[in-house]
Write an enzyme that holds these catalytic residues in place. Structure first.
Site, PDB file in Angstrom:
ATOM      1  N   GLU A 196       0.794  -1.225   0.000  1.00 35.26           N
ATOM      2  CA  GLU A 196       0.000   0.000   0.000  1.00 35.26           C
ATOM      3  C   GLU A 196       0.831   1.281   0.000  1.00 35.26           C
ATOM      4  OE1 GLU A 196      -3.281   0.173  -0.430  1.00 35.26           O
ATOM      5  OE2 GLU A 196      -3.268  -2.018  -0.630  1.00 35.26           O
ATOM      6  N   SER A 473     -47.249 -22.386  44.829  1.00 37.37           N
ATOM      7  CA  SER A 473     -46.722 -22.755  46.144  1.00 37.37           C
ATOM      8  C   SER A 473     -45.300 -22.279  46.408  1.00 37.37           C
ATOM      9  CB  SER A 473     -46.778 -24.284  46.307  1.00 37.37           C
ATOM     10  OG  SER A 473     -48.118 -24.718  46.285  1.00 37.37           O
TER      11      SER A 473
END
Length: 776
Positions: A196, A473
């Protein structure tokens, strides 16, 4: 000569002079104009440069990126003498992306020989600071850690890399993994600059020679093989500018590149580029930076990439769409091989490595899509907590969130659901059963696993958090412990009426509750009322205590919403989510000590600063003595009570729990705990229709299946000093001496014991005279 002729000659001689003066005047005006224009242009350029400089500095020195939240699971710490399972650790490594090999040679690998496990652990920032890649040796014999080594040096403890659960991507749909320059392999950096911008460390942001060289190479190749923009210009384009191709934008790009080079070091610019460069598209989310790129294409960290994979990753910079290895593998191979050849020519690869890399397949992941969030139900709770602790802005700054998540518990939970629900539907001829389960570490309150429905991985309605159902319960233990706190009045042997009753509400409407089996026993002991989950004794006990006192007990254990108390609440006619129920029982399971259940344990910034940490604080909400008595009773529930099937389901393991069933069998509940984990289980239907299942026939088998997979850690009973084993007369519930008949032994709070010298019936000594003289 006449005056007329003289004037005529003078006039003729002045004409050139006037013309010259006029020309000079025009020239002067042009020069002045140009000077003014130049000054104005320079001033405008200066203003523009100041603007660009401010723009560059604001972004580059502030929060450059909105970085996803990284959510990690439980950070497992091993220490000499600790109890650990070698198989569980290896399973964890595989889930975390480690490769099982015969010989460990590089990061991300592990091997096992008999009781010795060798791991080449990736770099990770642990509590005690940043950690480099290191080799771990772990020896576990009979589930006990006997030896630990880091890089062949003996240690007393070590930490394993936690599992990355998810990356919560911000609104801009940009996903990235931030990496520092020091973390990158030098081969990758050298290759990137070679392809690059090979003059990166020698130019000032713009490289005229680079443009000429790129033009020459492209002409010679007959196609574009190299770009003319510097790496700095590419960074400017990606970070600050739009994608349009205009002369104005190109000039702006060059100016900002010069500013970047003036303001910041080459290393800073290179690191920013490495984290900013666009490398692909994961459906709606863009893939930015080499850190995430390595995971996206190969499912690995940067340090684990081969030269061929590095070359392919760098090849994507040129055009992630054009060189997409899944859609265009031929193009991707050609571009990769070009990068490899340049690496070889510049001595970044040996001939052998070049030939091997060039002949290797692309080796990208089988599927393009990054793994979806595997545990969306758990992550929903993480998100809820995260929003309480940090602003949305801070959440986008690359934070790491550590949780108590256990992938092993989660997998076992999902396996139990997938196996048991179809069996229950077939056995009881039901359809559309749904469930939720929560696993919590009792000692810390950390939620280890969570299922929000029967479909694992489904990110929809989370029943664990949002389904508000009658708890049945499950309310009873809270009523009974409220009584046991009043030790002067109640103990486990206290007598409760079990006879038909009729209650009226404020409007005069009658309510005639019944026991589940429709029978009445006249009188029962307090512990029998709880162990066998009897409704009538519970209502009588709750009404004797007073509804307000019961409400206080519910709130003390962690229920945070307003309560409208009425008698039916004593049988669980109150809506709670499984998460809220789990919170109530956490204090019961931890001997009355209240702590908030949670997923998040710690949040750290991108700079490894602690932003938030869970403090291990709480308070004693139940007395140790009352909590012990309740725990004793709930253990009896699993041995002789409504959950007694656990004796054969779990091979008589020491465990405590409570069943729960709402009216018309709409909700099936079971909450159980051993010495380590609390597990909350709900089963029902989204349309609230009957399931045909009680707590013991529906939720309990789910719980048992999970505990069998996970392994039960037997409960250890630690009797508080204030507890004494006491003899009680069954018919009266009084503490009595050994001379009395029909007695039973229960633990009781010493301060509340008043031993009676009177018995309804004295014990009759039925031994023969011989036995009395010579003993039994």
């Amino acid at each position: 000569m006449s005056n007329k002729n003289i004037k005529s000659k003078a006039t003729k001689s002045n004409k050139p002079t006037k013309t010259a003066d006029k020309q000079k005047s025009v020239t002067a005006r042009i020069i002045i104009f140009l000077a003014k224009l130049t000054i104005a242009s320079l001033f405008t350029l200066g203003i523009f440069l100041i603007y660009l400089d401010a723009k560059v500095r604001q972004t580059f020195e502030g929060q450059r990126w909105h970085v996803p939240v990284q959510v990690y699971g439980q950070q497992q710490k091993l220490q000499i003498g600790g109890q650990e399972n070698l198989t569980a650790i290896t399973e964890s490594l595989i889930i975390n992306g480690y490769e099982n090999v015969n010989y460990v040679t590089r990061v991300g690998q592990f091997s096992q020989v008999a009781d010795l496990l060798t791991i080449f652990q990736r770099p990770f920032d642990f509590d005690d600071g940043a950690s480099h890649a290191q080799q771990l040796n772990i020896e576990i014999v009979n589930d006990i850690v006997v030896a630990l080594q880091i890089d062949k040096a003996a240690v007393s403890q070590l930490s394993l890399e936690p599992q990355l659960l998810a990356r919560l991507v911000p609104d801009n749909k940009e996903d990235r993994v931030l990496v520092s320059l020091e973390e990158l392999p030098s081969q990758l950096i050298d290759t990137l600059l070679l392809i690059e911008d090979r003059d990166f460390y020698h130019h000032y942001g713009v490289s005229p020679m680079g443009i000429v060289r790129a033009l020459f190479k492209n002409i010679r190749a007959g196609r574009t093989v190299q770009g003319g923009s510097t790496l700095t210009q590419q960074l400017v384009k990606n970070m600050f500018l739009s994608r349009e191709r205009t002369l104005t934008r190109k000039v702006q790009e060059a100016l900002m590149a010069l500013i970047l080079e003036f303001r910041y070091s080459k290393d800073q610019i290179l690191e920013a580029y490495i984290n900013e460069v666009y490398l692909g598209q994961n459906y709606a989310n863009g893939v930015y930076g080499f850190g995430l790129g390595a995971q996206f294409y190969f499912g690995k960290s940067l340090n684990e990439l081969s030269p061929a994979q590095m070359a392919l990753l760098i090849a994507q910079v040129k055009g992630p769409s054009y060189y997409d290895p899944w859609r265009h593998p031929k193009r991707a191979v050609e571009r990769r091989d070009l990068v490899l050849r340049l690496m070889f020519e510049q001595h970044l690869l040996s001939l052998v490595d070049f030939e091997y890399a060039a002949e290797s397949p692309l080796s990208v992941r089988a599927h393009r899509r990054l793994a979806k969030k595997k545990y969306p139900a758990y992550l929903q709770l993480v998100n809820r907590e995260l929003n309480q602790y940090l602003s949305s802005f801070t959440q986008k700054s690359g934070i790491k969130v550590f949780t108590g998540f256990s992938h092993r518990s989660q997998q076992l939970l999902e396996q139990s659901v997938n196996q048991q629900l179809p069996l229950l539907e077939k056995q009881y001829k039901q359809k559309g059963l749904e469930t939720s389960m929560i696993v919590t570490d009792i000692a810390t309150g950390e939620i280890r696993a969570l299922v929000g429905g029967r479909e694992s991985g489904y990110a929809g309605f989370n029943r664990a958090l949002n389904a508000k159902r009658h708890i049945g319960s499950l309310i009873k233990p809270i009523i009974y412990v409220a009584a046991l706190e009043r030790y002067q009045q109640y103990n486990l042997a206290s007598i409760l009426d079990d006879k038909a009753i009729t209650l009226k509400n404020g409007s005069g409407k009658k309510w005639q509750p019944k026991n589940y089996d429709g029978k009445y026993r006249g009188q029962v002991s307090l512990i029998e009322g709880l162990v066998y989950s009897l409704n009538i004794p519970t209502i009588n006990l709750g009404m004797s205590l007073g509804l307000n006192n019961v409400a206080d007990a519910i709130k003390a254990l962690g229920y945070q919403h307003k309560l409208q108390m009425r008698p039916s609440v004593l049988l669980g006619a109150i809506n709670m989510s499984p998460l809220e129920v789990n919170q109530l029982y956490l204090a019961i399971a931890s001997k009355g000590y209240y702590r908030k259940s949670h997923t998040i344990t710690k949040i750290i910034s991108s700079k490894n600063e602690i932003l938030w940490q869970k403090k291990q604080t709480g308070e004693q909400r139940l007395s140790g003595e009352a909590a012990y008595l309740l725990d004793y009773a709930l253990t009896q529930v699993t041995k002789i009570g409504t959950a007694k099937s656990l004796t054969w389901r779990l091979n008589n393991k020491e465990i405590a729990g409570k069943t729960g069933t709402s009216n018309a069998l709409r909700d099936s509940w079971f909450i159980g705990y051993d010495n380590k984990h609390l597990v909350t289980t709900w089963l029902g239907k989204d349309n609230n229709k009957p399931t045909g299942l009680t707590g013991s026939s529906g939720a309990l088998p789910l719980f048992a299946n999970f505990m069998k997979r996970q392994g039960v850690v037997n409960k250890i009973e630690e009797q508080p000093p204030g507890i004494v084993v006491t003899l009680f007369e069954q018919q009266t519930g009084n503490a009595v001496t050994e001379e009395c008949a029909n007695t039973v032994i229960y633990p009781a709070i010493r301060a509340g014991i008043r031993t009676s010298k009177h018995c309804l019936q004295e014990k009759v000594d039925r031994r023969s005279w011989f036995e009395k003289v010579f003993g039994d």
